[in-house]
Design an enzyme around this catalytic site. Structure first.
Site, short mmCIF file in Angstrom:
data_model
loop_
_atom_site.label_atom_id
_atom_site.label_comp_id
_atom_site.label_asym_id
_atom_site.label_seq_id
_atom_site.Cartn_x
_atom_site.Cartn_y
_atom_site.Cartn_z
N LYS A 117 32.16 -48.72 -9.81
CA LYS A 117 33.52 -48.99 -10.30
C LYS A 117 34.14 -50.23 -9.66
O LYS A 117 34.81 -51.02 -10.34
CB LYS A 117 34.42 -47.77 -10.02
CG LYS A 117 34.03 -46.51 -10.81
CD LYS A 117 34.77 -45.28 -10.29
CE LYS A 117 34.46 -44.04 -11.09
NZ LYS A 117 35.04 -42.82 -10.48
N TYR A 165 38.59 -42.12 -2.61
CA TYR A 165 39.38 -41.10 -3.32
C TYR A 165 40.47 -40.52 -2.44
O TYR A 165 41.08 -41.24 -1.69
CB TYR A 165 38.48 -39.98 -3.87
CG TYR A 165 37.38 -40.53 -4.69
CD1 TYR A 165 37.66 -41.17 -5.89
CD2 TYR A 165 36.07 -40.46 -4.27
CE1 TYR A 165 36.66 -41.71 -6.66
CE2 TYR A 165 35.06 -40.99 -5.05
CZ TYR A 165 35.37 -41.60 -6.23
OH TYR A 165 34.39 -42.14 -6.98
N TYR A 176 30.46 -46.70 -19.30
CA TYR A 176 30.86 -46.06 -18.04
C TYR A 176 29.73 -45.17 -17.51
O TYR A 176 29.37 -45.24 -16.33
CB TYR A 176 32.16 -45.26 -18.25
CG TYR A 176 32.51 -44.41 -17.06
CD1 TYR A 176 32.93 -44.99 -15.87
CD2 TYR A 176 32.38 -43.03 -17.11
CE1 TYR A 176 33.22 -44.21 -14.76
CE2 TYR A 176 32.67 -42.24 -16.01
CZ TYR A 176 33.09 -42.84 -14.84
OH TYR A 176 33.36 -42.07 -13.74
N VAL A 235 28.93 -40.08 -6.10
CA VAL A 235 28.40 -38.72 -5.99
C VAL A 235 26.87 -38.68 -5.94
O VAL A 235 26.29 -37.63 -5.70
CB VAL A 235 28.91 -37.79 -7.11
CG1 VAL A 235 30.39 -37.49 -6.97
CG2 VAL A 235 28.59 -38.34 -8.48
N SER A 251 29.96 -43.77 -8.71
CA SER A 251 31.29 -44.41 -8.66
C SER A 251 31.32 -45.72 -7.89
O SER A 251 32.30 -46.46 -7.99
CB SER A 251 32.29 -43.46 -8.01
OG SER A 251 32.67 -42.49 -8.93
O1 DON Z 1 32.47 -39.70 -13.85
C1 DON Z 1 31.61 -39.13 -13.21
O2 DON Z 1 31.63 -37.93 -13.14
C2 DON Z 1 30.49 -39.86 -12.48
N1 DON Z 1 29.67 -40.55 -13.35
C3 DON Z 1 30.99 -40.75 -11.38
C4 DON Z 1 31.58 -39.92 -10.36
C5 DON Z 1 31.52 -40.37 -8.96
O3 DON Z 1 30.60 -40.92 -8.40
C6 DON Z 1 32.67 -39.90 -8.22
N2 DON Z 1 32.43 -39.96 -6.83
N3 DON Z 1 32.46 -39.68 -5.82
#
Ligand code: DON
Length: 343
Positions: free
Chosen positions: A83, A257, A205, A275, A80
């Protein structure tokens, strides 16, 4: 003495300056190394392979000095964190008004993968939650998917000063299991908020989330934003200066978040987590922090990363709204450069 000898003796003398900041970072790493809280993300099967002991801390200053300790060369997926930076590219492609007509900049207090849109405008709440990031990916210009991905990879290269690649196993793993993101994309299509190239925008994405970075890259990316959009080591501009404040503002309000409120209260720095275990945090005009440690708390933020950023912020008075003087004056601690060879 030849010119080469002169240069190498200069480099050696720079390296042997004992930096109190380096010692400080070593101690910080030692203090939190044994912290075993949190769980490695496993909702994307490939991410579950991460070693919970991996731990790196890197700080890059806006005058181009880099300090690092631990696993700062270890590659992991940006997730993320991408983003925030892709949002910057969308702003460069379309300008503020158009992007804002497609994606709002309001914090949600909801989980990053919440299936929720603004009830009045049908816009996703902000570019840091999955819905907003998928809509943002849809805005990236390019003749086809390959060209769009290349523009994203080139952008990251401008921020970090090195080439980037997509980790195919994570990309394929996300693509195979990302039905919740697919549902979000179709919901936005239903409201006319995205184009009908659903699989293509999801591919971009998932690919942007699967780009490989190191803690050092994350520190350089943050230092570049802290430096008004110019990479302090390469001197290259990574993002139009007009949009630096947009990216940093959204990181401040939405980057962590549903922990964003507490994060700004405790740490007080614009930041973004992923993540994969990374966090990038910005002390405007001063420095960028990059941390890497895969175990996450329940909200998806790296446990050790939060502790490290909190300690750095407190110890050096980095909180944006800190009016009191700090015990430690940053400029007195950051002499020398322990990563001179890498640059
Ligand atoms: O959309 C997702 O599930 C992941 N590719 C990105 C999620 C992410 O890193 C959320 N973070 N804390």
């Amino acid at each position: 003495m030849t010119e080469t000898n002169n240069l190498s003796s200069l480099a050696n003398s720079i390296q042997t300056i004992a930096s109190p900041f380096r010692t400080y970072l070593n101690e910080l790493h030692e203090r939190y190394r044994s912290e075993m809280g949190g769980e490695v993300a496993d909702y994307i099967p490939e991410l579950a392979l991460a070693d919970p002991h991996w731990f790196g801390i890197c700080v890059a200053t806006t005058d181009g000095r880099v300090f690092e300790v631990g696993d700062c060369d270890k590659l992991f997926t940006i997730q993320s964190i991408s983003k925030a930076f892709v949002f910057g590219l969308a702003l460069e492609d379309h300008g503020r008004e158009y992007v804002n007509s497609k994606v709002s900049v309001e914090p949600t207090g909801e989980a990053f993968n919440a299936i929720v849109l603004d009830e009045e405008t049908n816009r996703p709440y902000n570019p840091m939650v999955n819905a907003g990031a998928i809509a943002t990916a849809d805005l990236i210009k390019g003749a086809n998917g390959t060209e769009r991905l290349k523009r994203v990879l080139d952008m990251f290269q401008r921020y970090t000063g090195r080439e980037h690649t997509v980790h195919m196993p994570v990309f394929l793993s996300e693509k195979a299991t990302g039905n919740r993101n697919r549902a979000i994309a179709y919901l936005m299509l239903n409201f006319g908020m995205v184009s009908d190239r659903i699989e293509e925008m999801l591919d971009l994405y998932f690919q942007q989330c699967s780009i490989l970075v190191t803690a050092r890259d994350l520190a350089m990316m943050a230092a570049t934003l802290a430096n008004g959009g110019v990479n302090p080591v390469t001197g290259k501009r990574a993002i139009d200066q007009r949009y630096v404040q947009d990216v940093i503002s959204v990181m401040l309000t939405c980057g962590m978040y549903d922990y964003s409120g507490e994060w700004i209260y405790r740490v007080g720095l614009p930041a973004k987590s992923g993540v994969g275990g990374g966090i990038t945090a910005i002390a405007p005009e001063k420095l960028g922090i990059g941390t890497f440690s895969p175990p996450l708390d329940a909200k998806g933020n790296s446990v050790r990363g939060i502790q490290v950023c909190q300690a750095l912020s407190q110890d050096f008075g980095l909180h944006l709204f800190n009016a009191a003087s700090s015990d430690r004056v940053l400029e007195e601690w950051i002499v020398g450069n322990d990563a001179i060879d890498g640059w």
